[in-house]
Motif scaffolding. Structure first.
Motif, PDB file in Angstrom:
ATOM      1  N   VAL A  67       0.837  -1.203   0.000  1.00  0.00           N
ATOM      2  CA  VAL A  67       0.000   0.000   0.000  1.00  0.00           C
ATOM      3  C   VAL A  67       0.873   1.255   0.000  1.00  0.00           C
ATOM      4  CG1 VAL A  67      -1.651   1.352   1.344  1.00  0.00           C
ATOM      5  CG2 VAL A  67      -1.974  -1.111   1.111  1.00  0.00           C
ATOM      6  N   PHE A  68       1.900   1.252   0.855  1.00  0.00           N
ATOM      7  CA  PHE A  68       2.805   2.410   0.943  1.00  0.00           C
ATOM      8  C   PHE A  68       3.528   2.634  -0.390  1.00  0.00           C
ATOM      9  CE2 PHE A  68       6.930   4.342   1.843  1.00  0.00           C
ATOM     10  CZ  PHE A  68       6.547   5.451   2.585  1.00  0.00           C
ATOM     11  N   ALA A  69       4.066   1.554  -0.978  1.00  0.00           N
ATOM     12  CA  ALA A  69       4.814   1.685  -2.229  1.00  0.00           C
ATOM     13  C   ALA A  69       3.914   2.153  -3.364  1.00  0.00           C
ATOM     14  CB  ALA A  69       5.465   0.345  -2.588  1.00  0.00           C
ATOM     15  N   LEU A  70       2.697   1.630  -3.430  1.00  0.00           N
ATOM     16  CA  LEU A  70       1.760   2.036  -4.471  1.00  0.00           C
ATOM     17  C   LEU A  70       1.523   3.535  -4.464  1.00  0.00           C
ATOM     18  CD1 LEU A  70      -1.041  -0.705  -4.558  1.00  0.00           C
ATOM     19  CD2 LEU A  70       0.332   0.067  -6.483  1.00  0.00           C
ATOM     20  N   HIS A  71       1.274   4.062  -3.274  1.00  0.00           N
ATOM     21  CA  HIS A  71       0.976   5.496  -3.176  1.00  0.00           C
ATOM     22  C   HIS A  71       2.224   6.358  -3.304  1.00  0.00           C
ATOM     23  CE1 HIS A  71      -3.354   5.464  -2.209  1.00  0.00           C
ATOM     24  NE2 HIS A  71      -3.087   4.252  -1.766  1.00  0.00           N
ATOM     25  N   LEU A  72       3.349   5.855  -2.835  1.00  0.00           N
ATOM     26  CA  LEU A  72       4.597   6.623  -2.943  1.00  0.00           C
ATOM     27  C   LEU A  72       4.983   6.812  -4.404  1.00  0.00           C
ATOM     28  CD1 LEU A  72       7.121   7.913  -1.612  1.00  0.00           C
ATOM     29  CD2 LEU A  72       8.179   5.636  -1.687  1.00  0.00           C
ATOM     30  N   PHE A  73       5.103   5.724  -5.134  1.00  0.00           N
ATOM     31  CA  PHE A  73       5.571   5.822  -6.516  1.00  0.00           C
ATOM     32  C   PHE A  73       4.462   6.266  -7.467  1.00  0.00           C
ATOM     33  CE2 PHE A  73       8.425   2.579  -4.577  1.00  0.00           C
ATOM     34  CZ  PHE A  73       9.589   3.335  -4.655  1.00  0.00           C
ATOM     35  N   GLY A  74       3.209   5.962  -7.125  1.00  0.00           N
ATOM     36  CA  GLY A  74       2.103   6.439  -7.949  1.00  0.00           C
ATOM     37  C   GLY A  74       1.981   7.953  -7.921  1.00  0.00           C
ATOM     38  N   SER A  75       2.027   8.517  -6.716  1.00  0.00           N
ATOM     39  CA  SER A  75       1.939   9.981  -6.595  1.00  0.00           C
ATOM     40  C   SER A  75       3.193  10.647  -7.144  1.00  0.00           C
ATOM     41  CB  SER A  75       1.727  10.375  -5.125  1.00  0.00           C
ATOM     42  OG  SER A  75       2.765   9.861  -4.303  1.00  0.00           O
ATOM     43  N   MET A  76       4.363   9.982  -7.010  1.00  0.00           N
ATOM     44  CA  MET A  76       5.586  10.546  -7.585  1.00  0.00           C
ATOM     45  C   MET A  76       5.463  10.654  -9.097  1.00  0.00           C
ATOM     46  SD  MET A  76       8.483  11.852  -7.042  1.00  0.00           S
ATOM     47  CE  MET A  76       9.972  12.260  -7.964  1.00  0.00           C
ATOM     48  N   GLY A  77       4.901   9.629  -9.724  1.00  0.00           N
ATOM     49  CA  GLY A  77       4.700   9.687 -11.167  1.00  0.00           C
ATOM     50  C   GLY A  77       3.792  10.837 -11.578  1.00  0.00           C
ATOM     51  N   ILE A  78       2.742  11.064 -10.790  1.00  0.00           N
ATOM     52  CA  ILE A  78       1.830  12.181 -11.074  1.00  0.00           C
ATOM     53  C   ILE A  78       2.552  13.515 -10.931  1.00  0.00           C
ATOM     54  CG2 ILE A  78      -0.227  13.400 -10.267  1.00  0.00           C
ATOM     55  CD1 ILE A  78      -1.402  10.709  -9.487  1.00  0.00           C
ATOM     56  N   PHE A  79       3.321  13.670  -9.863  1.00  0.00           N
ATOM     57  CA  PHE A  79       4.036  14.930  -9.629  1.00  0.00           C
ATOM     58  C   PHE A  79       5.056  15.199 -10.731  1.00  0.00           C
ATOM     59  CE2 PHE A  79       3.219  14.331  -4.825  1.00  0.00           C
ATOM     60  CZ  PHE A  79       1.998  14.966  -4.947  1.00  0.00           C
ATOM     61  N   VAL A  80       5.737  14.148 -11.188  1.00  0.00           N
ATOM     62  CA  VAL A  80       6.731  14.335 -12.248  1.00  0.00           C
ATOM     63  C   VAL A  80       6.044  14.741 -13.553  1.00  0.00           C
ATOM     64  CG1 VAL A  80       8.490  13.216 -13.655  1.00  0.00           C
ATOM     65  CG2 VAL A  80       8.404  12.763 -11.211  1.00  0.00           C
ATOM     66  N   LEU A  81       4.883  14.162 -13.836  1.00  0.00           N
ATOM     67  CA  LEU A  81       4.130  14.573 -15.024  1.00  0.00           C
ATOM     68  C   LEU A  81       3.758  16.054 -14.959  1.00  0.00           C
ATOM     69  CD1 LEU A  81       1.770  11.514 -15.630  1.00  0.00           C
ATOM     70  CD2 LEU A  81       3.657  12.268 -17.078  1.00  0.00           C
ATOM     71  N   ILE A  82       3.410  16.524 -13.765  1.00  0.00           N
ATOM     72  CA  ILE A  82       3.100  17.942 -13.591  1.00  0.00           C
ATOM     73  C   ILE A  82       4.339  18.786 -13.856  1.00  0.00           C
ATOM     74  CG2 ILE A  82       2.453  19.712 -11.906  1.00  0.00           C
ATOM     75  CD1 ILE A  82       0.659  17.672 -10.575  1.00  0.00           C
ATOM     76  N   LEU A  83       5.491  18.340 -13.335  1.00  0.00           N
ATOM     77  CA  LEU A  83       6.737  19.080 -13.565  1.00  0.00           C
ATOM     78  C   LEU A  83       7.092  19.102 -15.049  1.00  0.00           C
ATOM     79  CD1 LEU A  83       8.931  17.845 -10.569  1.00  0.00           C
ATOM     80  CD2 LEU A  83       7.642  19.973 -10.774  1.00  0.00           C
ATOM     81  N   MET A  84       6.835  18.010 -15.751  1.00  0.00           N
ATOM     82  CA  MET A  84       7.100  17.977 -17.186  1.00  0.00           C
ATOM     83  C   MET A  84       6.182  18.934 -17.933  1.00  0.00           C
ATOM     84  SD  MET A  84       7.743  13.865 -17.697  1.00  0.00           S
ATOM     85  CE  MET A  84       8.237  13.969 -19.416  1.00  0.00           C
ATOM     86  N   ALA A  85       4.930  19.027 -17.477  1.00  0.00           N
ATOM     87  CA  ALA A  85       3.995  19.968 -18.098  1.00  0.00           C
ATOM     88  C   ALA A  85       4.431  21.412 -17.838  1.00  0.00           C
ATOM     89  CB  ALA A  85       2.590  19.732 -17.557  1.00  0.00           C
TER      90      ALA A  85
END
Length: 279
Positions: A97-115
């Protein structure tokens, strides 16, 4: 609070033996493609001197997040599809559960930074080298990791409060919060609201920021989650499959096959390697 359950049984995507074999083959191919594609991007960006722009800096961390995100669930899905009984311990479940949310939210944040990076590059081209200098990019990535850690820590702290004293069958292929809420032997309404607020706030804000950034980009070019009861629906599995396996698999294809710079850098790296080995 004392936990009465020390392990759970994951029911997976299907209980049909023939379909389980199909699941094993399909997702083994998908996971292998995810690892190869993302690791290739990571190595190419790390070793190539021509891919030093902020876009590839962020792509490097997106590939890391996607690799870890997919690895947190897919191997167990693959192994579980050929196992007679797919058992996961309580500690491993909470870790997932912890890993899912850690890396899932990191992917979302990086997409925002790329935008944001594309917005600055298109809308403020003269100030782009100053605004998106390497020190700023490093700070943004650190902030993204911190935000992801806070989000996942909040989720896991709420999950740890759940007592499990009834059935231990999880109608899913991984430990996710909604199926766990369904098994908890307590009133989960408040915890469900907190979970939805935490995840929903991130998803809503992220979606809003992405839409705003792309709207501004398109406009410049023209000029020159909800609350729900703790129930697992059949569609939930398919949605989870898409964002935990499909998205990490597709990202390398999107950012390599449609990107001449990355493909050229890969060709140069492989040609140099082959030449050195032939000597």
């Amino acid at each position: 609070m004392q936990q009465n359950k020390t392990e759970f049984i994951l029911l997976g995507l299907t209980q049909d033996p023939l379909r389980q074999k199909m699941v094993f083959i399909i997702f083994f191919i998908f996971y292998t493609g995810t690892l190869v594609g993302n690791l290739l991007i990571i190595l190419t960006i790390k070793l190539s001197r021509t891919l030093g722009s902020p876009m590839y800096f962020f792509l490097f961390y997106l590939s890391i997040a996607d690799t870890c995100f997919s690895t947190s669930t897919t191997p167990r899905l693959i192994v579980g599809s050929v196992s007679a009984k797919n058992v996961i311990s309580y500690n491993e479940c909470m870790t997932q559960v912890f890993a899912l949310h850690l890396f899932g939210s990191m992917g979302i944040f990086v997409l925002i930074l790329m935008a944001v990076d594309r917005y600055v590059a298109i809308c403020k081209p003269l100030q782009y080298p100053t605004i998106m200098r390497r020190q700023v990019c490093i700070i943004l990535i650190i902030v993204a990791w911190i935000g992801s850690f806070i989000h996942s820590t909040t989720q896991i702290l709420l999950a740890l409060k759940l007592p499990f004293c009834g059935p231990n069958l999880i109608d899913h292929y991984c430990c996710d919060l909604q199926p766990l809420l369904k098994l908890a032997c307590m009133d989960t309404y408040v915890i469900n609201l907190l979970l939805v607020f935490n995840s929903g706030a991130i998803c809503s804000i992220s979606f809003l920021l992405l839409m705003i950034s792309y709207f501004v980009i398109l406009h410049s070019l023209r000029i020159f989650m909800y609350t729900r009861p703790p129930t697992t629906f059949p569609m939930d599995k398919m949605v989870t499959v898409f964002y935990t396996i499909g998205t990490p698999f597709l990202n390398p294809l999107i950012y390599t096959l449609r990107n001449a710079e990355v493909k050229n850098a890969m060709r140069k790296l492989w040609s140099v390697k082959i030449t050195s080995e032939s000597k």
